[in-house]
Structures are given as C-alpha cells and as structure tokens.
Scaffold this motif. Sequence first.
Motif, PDB file in Angstrom:
ATOM      1  N   GLN A  35       0.839  -1.208   0.000  1.00 29.82           N
ATOM      2  CA  GLN A  35       0.000   0.000   0.000  1.00 29.82           C
ATOM      3  C   GLN A  35       0.870   1.253   0.000  1.00 29.82           C
ATOM      4  OE1 GLN A  35      -2.542  -0.588   3.401  1.00 29.82           O
ATOM      5  NE2 GLN A  35      -3.982  -1.857   2.252  1.00 29.82           N
ATOM      6  N   LEU A  36       1.957   1.228   0.762  1.00 28.92           N
ATOM      7  CA  LEU A  36       2.882   2.362   0.748  1.00 28.92           C
ATOM      8  C   LEU A  36       3.508   2.505  -0.637  1.00 28.92           C
ATOM      9  CD1 LEU A  36       4.456   4.666   2.108  1.00 28.92           C
ATOM     10  CD2 LEU A  36       6.130   2.937   2.852  1.00 28.92           C
ATOM     11  N   GLY A  37       3.911   1.397  -1.257  1.00 29.81           N
ATOM     12  CA  GLY A  37       4.487   1.448  -2.595  1.00 29.81           C
ATOM     13  C   GLY A  37       3.524   1.987  -3.623  1.00 29.81           C
ATOM     14  N   THR A  38       2.279   1.571  -3.546  1.00 27.10           N
ATOM     15  CA  THR A  38       1.251   2.074  -4.458  1.00 27.10           C
ATOM     16  C   THR A  38       1.057   3.567  -4.268  1.00 27.10           C
ATOM     17  OG1 THR A  38       0.119  -0.058  -4.499  1.00 27.10           O
ATOM     18  CG2 THR A  38      -1.186   1.879  -5.110  1.00 27.10           C
ATOM     19  N   GLN A  39       1.008   4.006  -3.010  1.00 33.44           N
ATOM     20  CA  GLN A  39       0.830   5.425  -2.725  1.00 33.44           C
ATOM     21  C   GLN A  39       2.031   6.223  -3.212  1.00 33.44           C
ATOM     22  OE1 GLN A  39      -2.119   6.724  -1.478  1.00 33.44           O
ATOM     23  NE2 GLN A  39      -1.105   8.494  -2.329  1.00 33.44           N
ATOM     24  N   LEU A  40       3.222   5.677  -3.062  1.00 35.10           N
ATOM     25  CA  LEU A  40       4.439   6.346  -3.538  1.00 35.10           C
ATOM     26  C   LEU A  40       4.372   6.571  -5.046  1.00 35.10           C
ATOM     27  CD1 LEU A  40       7.366   7.377  -3.129  1.00 35.10           C
ATOM     28  CD2 LEU A  40       8.105   5.008  -3.412  1.00 35.10           C
ATOM     29  N   LEU A  41       3.929   5.568  -5.772  1.00 39.07           N
ATOM     30  CA  LEU A  41       3.861   5.671  -7.227  1.00 39.07           C
ATOM     31  C   LEU A  41       2.722   6.553  -7.712  1.00 39.07           C
ATOM     32  CD1 LEU A  41       4.649   1.967  -8.162  1.00 39.07           C
ATOM     33  CD2 LEU A  41       6.195   3.942  -8.213  1.00 39.07           C
ATOM     34  N   SER A  42       1.651   6.678  -6.910  1.00 36.46           N
ATOM     35  CA  SER A  42       0.513   7.468  -7.361  1.00 36.46           C
ATOM     36  C   SER A  42       0.570   8.919  -6.901  1.00 36.46           C
ATOM     37  CB  SER A  42      -0.802   6.827  -6.900  1.00 36.46           C
ATOM     38  OG  SER A  42      -0.893   6.841  -5.505  1.00 36.46           O
ATOM     39  N   GLY A  43       1.468   9.257  -6.013  1.00 36.55           N
ATOM     40  CA  GLY A  43       1.596  10.635  -5.541  1.00 36.55           C
ATOM     41  C   GLY A  43       0.899  10.850  -4.215  1.00 36.55           C
ATOM     42  N   ASN A  44       1.104  12.024  -3.654  1.00 38.18           N
ATOM     43  CA  ASN A  44       0.609  12.303  -2.309  1.00 38.18           C
ATOM     44  C   ASN A  44      -0.890  12.489  -2.222  1.00 38.18           C
ATOM     45  OD1 ASN A  44       3.001  12.081  -1.003  1.00 38.18           O
ATOM     46  ND2 ASN A  44       3.476  14.241  -1.017  1.00 38.18           N
ATOM     47  N   GLY A  45      -1.481  13.233  -3.102  1.00 39.87           N
ATOM     48  CA  GLY A  45      -2.916  13.479  -3.030  1.00 39.87           C
ATOM     49  C   GLY A  45      -3.273  14.423  -1.907  1.00 39.87           C
ATOM     50  N   ILE A  46      -4.539  14.489  -1.587  1.00 45.24           N
ATOM     51  CA  ILE A  46      -5.044  15.402  -0.560  1.00 45.24           C
ATOM     52  C   ILE A  46      -4.848  14.777   0.823  1.00 45.24           C
ATOM     53  CG2 ILE A  46      -7.115  16.529   0.333  1.00 45.24           C
ATOM     54  CD1 ILE A  46      -8.111  16.586  -2.581  1.00 45.24           C
ATOM     55  N   GLY A  47      -4.339  15.567   1.755  1.00 41.53           N
ATOM     56  CA  GLY A  47      -4.194  15.095   3.122  1.00 41.53           C
ATOM     57  C   GLY A  47      -2.967  14.232   3.352  1.00 41.53           C
ATOM     58  N   ASN A  48      -2.025  14.260   2.448  1.00 41.95           N
ATOM     59  CA  ASN A  48      -0.773  13.515   2.571  1.00 41.95           C
ATOM     60  C   ASN A  48      -0.945  12.032   2.873  1.00 41.95           C
ATOM     61  OD1 ASN A  48       0.914  15.744   2.031  1.00 41.95           O
ATOM     62  ND2 ASN A  48       0.553  16.486   4.100  1.00 41.95           N
ATOM     63  N   PRO A  49      -1.651  11.294   2.032  1.00 39.92           N
ATOM     64  CA  PRO A  49      -1.829   9.864   2.278  1.00 39.92           C
ATOM     65  C   PRO A  49      -0.512   9.083   2.261  1.00 39.92           C
ATOM     66  CG  PRO A  49      -2.729  10.473   0.142  1.00 39.92           C
ATOM     67  CD  PRO A  49      -2.365  11.739   0.832  1.00 39.92           C
TER      68      PRO A  49
END
Length: 108
Positions: A35-49
Amino acid sequence: MKYTRILTVGALMASLAACSAGPAGKAELCESFDQLGTQLLSGNGIGNPLFRAADSLGDVAERYSAQNLGSDAKSLHAIADSDGTDSNELRNATMNIAKICGHPLGLG
C-alpha cells in the motif's frame, strides 16, 4: 443511563483497538508495504496519504512477530512526522521489510 452508554461505547472501542493491535504476520506486513508502494507511485494526493501510509506501515512493522523491525518502524514514523520525503528515503527505511516481502518498495 448516559454513563452506561459512554462506558459501553468506550469498552467497545477498546476491544476493537485491541483486535487490531495484536502481533502482525507476514501477509499484513506485506499488504501494508505494498500500500505504501502504491501510494508512492501514485503521488501524495489530498491530506498527505503517503505519510499516513508510512505511519501505518511503521505501526505494522512494530507488531511484526517473526523479526524485529524496530529500525524500519522508527524510520517510517520519522518520515511520517516530517515535512517531506522521497523514494530513496522510503526505500532505505523499508529495506528489511522489502527482504521479508521479496521485492523492493513500489514493485509489488
């Protein structure tokens, strides 16, 4: 009557928290890592996910029962509390987790 409800709700919340705070296994660790890797590749988004995902993985790493991942957890919590990070810092913070999960961060 009010106090009974408050105590009941409090007891329920405490029991739910206890269920999720038990020892973590490899599947839970690697799911959080991915999940962290997916978030890293997709960018931060709103609220710093990305930072929430790093903090969450740090929590799971602290509870991992098969190996001490304290240094990874400490690094992840420091990143989660920081103002910024990059892929190299995250990969360095998850080296031991990557070995357990069988792949580097972001390639799962």
